[in-house]
Design a protein around this motif. Structure first.
Motif, PDB file in Angstrom:
ATOM      1  N   ALA A   1       0.828  -1.200   0.000  1.00 31.76           N
ATOM      2  CA  ALA A   1       0.000   0.000   0.000  1.00 31.76           C
ATOM      3  C   ALA A   1       0.867   1.258   0.000  1.00 31.76           C
ATOM      4  CB  ALA A   1      -0.922   0.006   1.212  1.00 31.76           C
ATOM      5  N   MET A   2       1.918   1.249   0.818  1.00 27.31           N
ATOM      6  CA  MET A   2       2.770   2.443   0.884  1.00 27.31           C
ATOM      7  C   MET A   2       3.489   2.681  -0.427  1.00 27.31           C
ATOM      8  SD  MET A   2       4.296   2.865   4.667  1.00 27.31           S
ATOM      9  CE  MET A   2       4.289   1.324   5.523  1.00 27.31           C
ATOM     10  N   VAL A   3       3.956   1.619  -1.046  1.00 20.79           N
ATOM     11  CA  VAL A   3       4.630   1.768  -2.332  1.00 20.79           C
ATOM     12  C   VAL A   3       3.637   2.264  -3.384  1.00 20.79           C
ATOM     13  CG1 VAL A   3       5.786   0.543  -4.198  1.00 20.79           C
ATOM     14  CG2 VAL A   3       6.340   0.007  -1.837  1.00 20.79           C
ATOM     15  N   GLY A   4       2.427   1.719  -3.353  1.00 19.99           N
ATOM     16  CA  GLY A   4       1.406   2.156  -4.297  1.00 19.99           C
ATOM     17  C   GLY A   4       1.117   3.636  -4.153  1.00 19.99           C
ATOM     18  N   VAL A   5       1.037   4.084  -2.918  1.00 18.12           N
ATOM     19  CA  VAL A   5       0.778   5.501  -2.661  1.00 18.12           C
ATOM     20  C   VAL A   5       1.944   6.355  -3.142  1.00 18.12           C
ATOM     21  CG1 VAL A   5       0.692   7.174  -0.785  1.00 18.12           C
ATOM     22  CG2 VAL A   5      -0.866   5.249  -0.789  1.00 18.12           C
ATOM     23  N   SER A   6       3.158   5.896  -2.861  1.00 15.98           N
ATOM     24  CA  SER A   6       4.331   6.656  -3.285  1.00 15.98           C
ATOM     25  C   SER A   6       4.347   6.835  -4.799  1.00 15.98           C
ATOM     26  CB  SER A   6       5.602   5.935  -2.827  1.00 15.98           C
ATOM     27  OG  SER A   6       6.746   6.591  -3.299  1.00 15.98           O
ATOM     28  N   GLY A   7       4.121   5.739  -5.504  1.00  9.12           N
ATOM     29  CA  GLY A   7       4.105   5.802  -6.964  1.00  9.12           C
ATOM     30  C   GLY A   7       3.016   6.719  -7.473  1.00  9.12           C
TER      31      GLY A   7
END
Lengths: 479, 106
Positions: free
Chosen positions: A240-246
């Motif tokens: 989820a955090m990586v998705g948000v960052s991207g």
């Protein structure tokens, strides 16, 4: 459930690591913390489960890790976007493989529709990001052409592939026996893989920063779906955090180009016209270009002041007298391998008591923040770097602007003309400065194909040719 | 089902927290951020490991093995690149200090 608490604690460490990305030095610690968090995740599994066959696990993981390590140590910053795209694709592949196996195991056990659905979503996003990333990486490594590719009825093909993936997924949700489930799963992966290719093929070299951020978000999402499928809080949180960052980076890139994501994915219709289409070997100098600089330097329509014939003399004069200098680096600088010369010239100018800063446009380079690491690799003092919004008000008061390998990011047509591919795009206001020295390969337009009025301003000096040589000449003259 | 919903809640909460934190990261660090989060997306390596917690048939072993190699590549490579990239960001005072200590030991 202490195991859940440990997972949350690990997520906490990761979050702390990300928080530390507020400056280059704390970020180093942050990166190590994030790595530690993942290591603890591995440890948690090894402590609670017995895995076999151990030999297979050690060999495959070891090979992958070793390859990653070796490549990481050898890659140059100009190749970073391609490397990131490749790693991204590998992550996507791992995700869809894990999700596929979990899905096929669903038929055996009795798991709810939520798990199956999550696994299918993981497969689709994983496969899409795998093929999309490989295509993007190929473009970024200059192994594929920078030109976007349009198929006949491209949107119809996209819709067809998406529908196929949807229908096959639906079938997989309902399938009862392992064999049909595996066949349907294979079909889903193939359709999704095709979808990834179809999506990425219309995005040309100019729009890479957007695409690569989008794919970054995609692998995060894939990991999160896998986590939902296997019930891992760690996977879910990290994904989820990586998705948000991207997603955040994608949005920043789109805004910096004044384009919408759907527009970028649909292809902008821009064909690269400038040096960006040349492979990295744009560096070898072509002697015939540096000699007739006097004839070329005057872009069509400019009337050079009668008393100044040699643009180099004029440029040297400008820089020598300037008390404030803003340097605008572009991707062309990296293609010419001129980063070190640029940084050293900056230091030379600053050492003589001038105020010197670098102005970085958000989409300069091939990925967000690319220009910064290119300059850092060339040992820039990162205190000299300024972002667009901070530096734009300063141009009007600046004596000299030095443009190195940049075109569209300083193209006033973006704010003066309507209806061009770059209209409305925020730019660096180099045209407002008292004098501008442009060190570009030639006077051709950049990716947008829009002519640059900056080149024709009376206060602009054009020094065309290999930027490395141009800058070396300037440095020698200013020493 | 309850566990599934709980996991979904963790997803949402992480997304929210991530958003709050990541939007503050300066543009200068966007490339290291991307390569670091890239490495983190290799967290699926845990999923690949868990595949081998039960008995696997040949096909599953192949798929799992490839997944493990790919994810390991992603994770190790990503963190290593980020570390290297971040070490490029030095101020002149730091570089001078390094050269000084190199002189001493060299």
């Amino acid at each position: 459930m202490p195991h859940r608490l440990i997972e949350l604690a690990i997520v906490g460490v990761l979050l702390l690591g990300i928080v530390l990305f507020r400056g280059p030095r704390p970020a180093r610690l942050g990166n190590l913390l994030a790595a530690m968090a993942l290591l603890c995740g591995v440890g948690l599994i090894l402590a609670r489960q017995s895995l076999s066959p151990a030999g297979l696990i050690l060999v495959t993981a070891g090979l992958g890790a070793a390859a990653g390590w070796v490549l990481a140590l050898r890659v140059t910053m100009i190749r970073i976007p391609a490397m990131v795209a490749l790693q991204n694709g590998m992550g996507g592949m791992a995700s869809f493989l894990v999700a596929s196996v979990e899905l096929t195991r669903c038929a055996v056990g009795a798991s709810g529709p939520g798990v199956r659905g999550a696994a299918l979503l993981g497969m689709v996003t994983g496969a899409v990001t795998l093929t999309g990333s490989l295509l993007a990486g190929g473009r970024l490594a200059n192994m594929l052409s920078q030109r976007p590719v349009y198929l006949p009825r491209h949107n119809l093909i996209l819709a067809g592939l998406a529908t196929a993936a949807l229908l096959l997924s639906g079938g997989a949700m309902a399938a009862g026996d392992p064999t049909s489930l595996r066949t349907l799963a294979a079909g889903v992966v193939l359709a999704a893989g095709g979808l990834g290719v179809a999506l990425a093929m219309r995005v040309g070299g100019a729009d890479m920063p957007v695409l690569i951020s989008f794919l970054n978000a995609g692998t995060g999402l894939a990991a999160a779906f896998c986590g939902l499928a296997i019930g891992s809080w760690l996977l879910v949180a990290c994904g989820a955090m990586v998705g948000v960052s991207g997603t955040i980076l994608t949005q920043i890139m789109c805004r910096a180009m004044n384009r919408r994501l759907t527009g970028v994915l649909a292809g902008s219709g821009l064909t690269p016209a400038g040096p960006s289409e040349a492979p990295e070997s744009a560096t070898p100098s072509r002697p015939s270009e540096t000699v007739p600089v006097q004839a070329e330097a005057a872009a069509p329509g400019t009337a050079l002041p009668a008393e100044v014939a040699d643009p180099y003399e004029r440029a040297v004069g400008i820089l020598r007298q300037a008390r404030s200098v803003i340097i605008v680096p572009g991707y062309g600088m990296a293609l010419a391998g001129a980063q070190e010369e640029t940084v050293q010239l900056a230091e030379q100018l600053a050492g003589a008591g001038r105020s010197v800063v670098f102005a970085i446009h958000p989409v300069a380079g091939r990925m967000p923040g690319h220009m910064h690491v290119l300059l850092a690799e060339a040992e820039v003092d990162y205190g000299m770097i300024r972002e667009m919004n901070d530096v734009n008000p300063l141009f009007a008061e600046t004596d000299a602007v030095l443009v190195v390998g940049a075109c569209d990011v300083v193209n006033p047509a973006a704010i003066q003309r309507e209806g061009t591919p770059i209209s409305g795009m925020p730019i660096l206001r180099a045209h407002e400065a008292r004098a501008v020295v442009v060190c570009n390969l030639d006077t051709r337009p950049g990716y947008s194909g829009v002519e640059n009025p900056l080149y024709r301003q009376p206060q602009t000096v054009m020094l065309t040719g290999d930027a490395r040589e141009t800058l070396a000449r300037l440095r020698a003259a200013l020493a | 089902m309850a566990d599934f919903l709980l996991t979904a809640a963790v997803l949402a909460a992480s997304a929210g927290l991530g958003f709050a934190v990541i939007r503050r990261i300066p543009p200068m660090l966007h490339t290291p951020l991307m390569s670091m989060t890239n490495a983190v997306s290799g967290v699926v390596v845990l999923g690949a490991l868990l595949l081998f917690a039960v008995r696997t048939d040949r096909l599953e072993q192949v798929a799992g093995g490839i997944a493990l190699a790919a994810a390991a590549f992603n994770v190790v490579g990503g963190f290593a690149i980020t570390h290297r990239m971040l070490s490029f960001f030095r101020k002149p005072s730091e570089r001078a200090g390094e050269e000084h200590s190199e002189c001493r030991t060299g």
